[in-house]
Design an enzyme around this catalytic site. Structure first.
Site, mmCIF file in Angstrom:
data_model
loop_
_atom_site.group_PDB
_atom_site.id
_atom_site.type_symbol
_atom_site.label_atom_id
_atom_site.label_comp_id
_atom_site.label_asym_id
_atom_site.label_seq_id
_atom_site.Cartn_x
_atom_site.Cartn_y
_atom_site.Cartn_z
ATOM 1 N N GLY A 34 1.047 -0.805 -0.110
ATOM 2 C CA GLY A 34 0.040 0.032 0.047
ATOM 3 C C GLY A 34 1.177 1.010 -0.273
ATOM 4 O O GLY A 34 1.608 1.409 0.612
ATOM 5 N N ASP A 60 -1.391 4.990 -6.407
ATOM 6 C CA ASP A 60 0.254 4.413 -6.303
ATOM 7 C C ASP A 60 1.091 5.367 -6.459
ATOM 8 O O ASP A 60 1.823 6.078 -5.928
ATOM 9 C CB ASP A 60 0.140 4.162 -6.513
ATOM 10 C CG ASP A 60 0.463 2.063 -6.016
ATOM 11 O OD1 ASP A 60 -0.696 1.529 -5.947
ATOM 12 O OD2 ASP A 60 1.240 1.760 -5.033
HETATM 13 O O1 MRU Z 1 0.305 -4.189 -4.771
HETATM 14 P P1 MRU Z 1 0.144 -3.807 -4.101
HETATM 15 O O2 MRU Z 1 -0.813 -4.342 -2.865
HETATM 16 O O3 MRU Z 1 0.881 -2.683 -2.969
HETATM 17 O O4 MRU Z 1 -0.553 -2.542 -3.864
HETATM 18 C C1 MRU Z 1 -1.754 -0.906 -3.586
HETATM 19 C C2 MRU Z 1 -2.418 -0.440 -4.389
HETATM 20 O O5 MRU Z 1 -2.733 -0.632 -5.414
HETATM 21 C C3 MRU Z 1 -3.641 0.083 -3.729
HETATM 22 O O6 MRU Z 1 -4.718 0.738 -4.072
HETATM 23 C C4 MRU Z 1 -2.911 1.701 -3.782
HETATM 24 O O7 MRU Z 1 -1.172 1.620 -2.561
HETATM 25 C C5 MRU Z 1 -2.974 2.330 -2.306
HETATM 26 S S1 MRU Z 1 -3.079 2.059 -0.873
HETATM 27 C C6 MRU Z 1 -3.917 3.406 0.085
#
Ligand code: MRU
Length: 353
Positions: free
Chosen positions: A54, A246
């Site tokens: 996240g 992200d």
């Molecule tokens: O690969 P991840 O699980 O780190 O991806 C996370 C996401 O795509 C979330 O939606 C994003 O980081 C926002 S978290 C507040």
């Protein structure tokens, strides 16, 4: 006012400041195990393996990672400490490419280091300052998420249906989450949202994490497979879509977990508002548009075998496993930040603040 249950905190420093304690998100929802990390290498591994994940949580973990690297370094001079710090910063920055919070947090830590070394601080003072800065990044994120939640709540009707993709919840941030913050804050006000969580292939952040953390908080959540979003929208069950992000480019194009852009296209088809919840630390004005965002590609095993053990595809099949996609700004109804709600075309106003 309904009291919400204590929200789970996935990243924090140990009381003695010696270790970073993270909730291992790869083991959820089966086991709630906390790992204690002491070195930049251990923090790097945890980020790469998605034990901590996240965008905001990755930034927070990396900030603690460079602090721990400095704390446990054997540097004899402040110049040696700076050199060791810059090495661990470069190393941690190589863990994941897409979430800009990682680079934002590391740059902020470097800025603090250079400020205090410039003021003639000792090694001990520099280490204390790095600890305080990492703690501030975490605490500020908690307030930022709360503010995003308050703004988002003004757009949502009590009792309405909300679809979300991946996990932008309390465990992806310091607390509250971004996309899930209004759901937690709404619960305090008795709003009783009906949340639909996309399972989010291939690593099931929606099923394992979002469905889990919302259930733990006694929120009405229904798990669906990714290919079911269209039917729940067509049946009138969804009044708004809320997702995290992200990296948001200057023109509002937004990178988020793979599958997000498909949900946005469906939302446009059904006339459902599609909201991106974004702390300012996720908005990257240096990146003009989504084409310039680096999309992380992950290993084939994530899509050919279940948790790297049971095969789900023929051996040696060709694969393509991008972890994120970019939602075009024209599909985004609004971007909800801690400073307020912006149309993608108005994001530049934030850059001037
Ligand atoms: O690969 P991840 O699980 O780190 O991806 C996370 C996401 O795509 C979330 O939606 C994003 O980081 C926002 S978290 C507040």
């Amino acid at each position: 006012m309904t009291q919400i249950v204590d929200l789970i905190q996935s990243v924090r420093l140990s009381e003695d400041g010696e270790r970073l304690i993270i909730l291992d998100q790869t083991l959820l929802p089966v086991k709630k195990v906390y790992n204690e990390l002491q070195t930049p290498q251990e923090v790097w591994d945890a980020i790469v393996q998605l034990k901590v994940r996240g965008a905001p949580a990755i930034g927070i973990a990396a900030a603690y990672g460079v602090y721990l690297g400095a704390k446990h370094s054997d540097a004899n001079t402040t110049a040696e400490l700076l050199s060791a710090f810059l090495d661990s910063k470069t190393y941690l920055a190589s863990s994941r490419p897409t979430a800009v919070n990682l680079f934002w947090a590391l740059d902020r830590m470097e800025g603090r280091f250079k400020e205090i070394i410039g003021a003639g601080a000792s090694i001990e003072e520099i280490i204390d300052a790095l600890k305080d800065e990492a703690e501030s990044i975490r605490l500020e994120d908690e307030h930022i998420c709360e503010a995003i939640g308050e703004h988002a709540l003004t757009l949502l009707e009590p009792g309405s249906g909300i679809l979300t993709h991946c996990n932008a919840g309390t465990i992806a941030t310091a607390k509250y989450g971004t996309a899930l913050a209004p759901i937690y804050l709404g619960q305090q006000k008795g709003y009783q949202f009906k949340v639909y969580a996309d399972e989010t292939r291939p690593l099931l952040q929606g099923a394992r994490l979002t469905a889990w953390e919302l259930s733990e908080a006694n929120i009405d959540v229904t798990l669906i497979c990714d290919n079911m979003a269209s039917i729940v929208m067509s049946e009138g069950k969804i009044q708004s879509v809320l997702v995290g992000c992200d990296r948001v480019a200057a023109n509002g194009d937004t990178a988020n977990k793979i599958g997000t852009s498909g949900v946005a296209i469906l939302s446009a088809h059904y006339g459902i508002p599609f909201y991106v919840c974004a702390p300012l630390s996720t908005i990257d004005f240096e990146t003009k548009n989504g084409k310039d965002i680096i999309i992380e590609e992950r290993s084939a095993e994530e899509i050919t075998s279940k948790w790297y053990t049971e095969p789900m595809a023929p051996k040696g099949v060709k694969t393509y496993n991008p972890a994120f996609d970019v939602t075009d700004h024209t599909l985004i109804t609004a971007i909800i930040t801690e400073k307020g709600i912006y149309k993608p075309s108005d994001l530049h106003q934030l850059n001037k603040q």
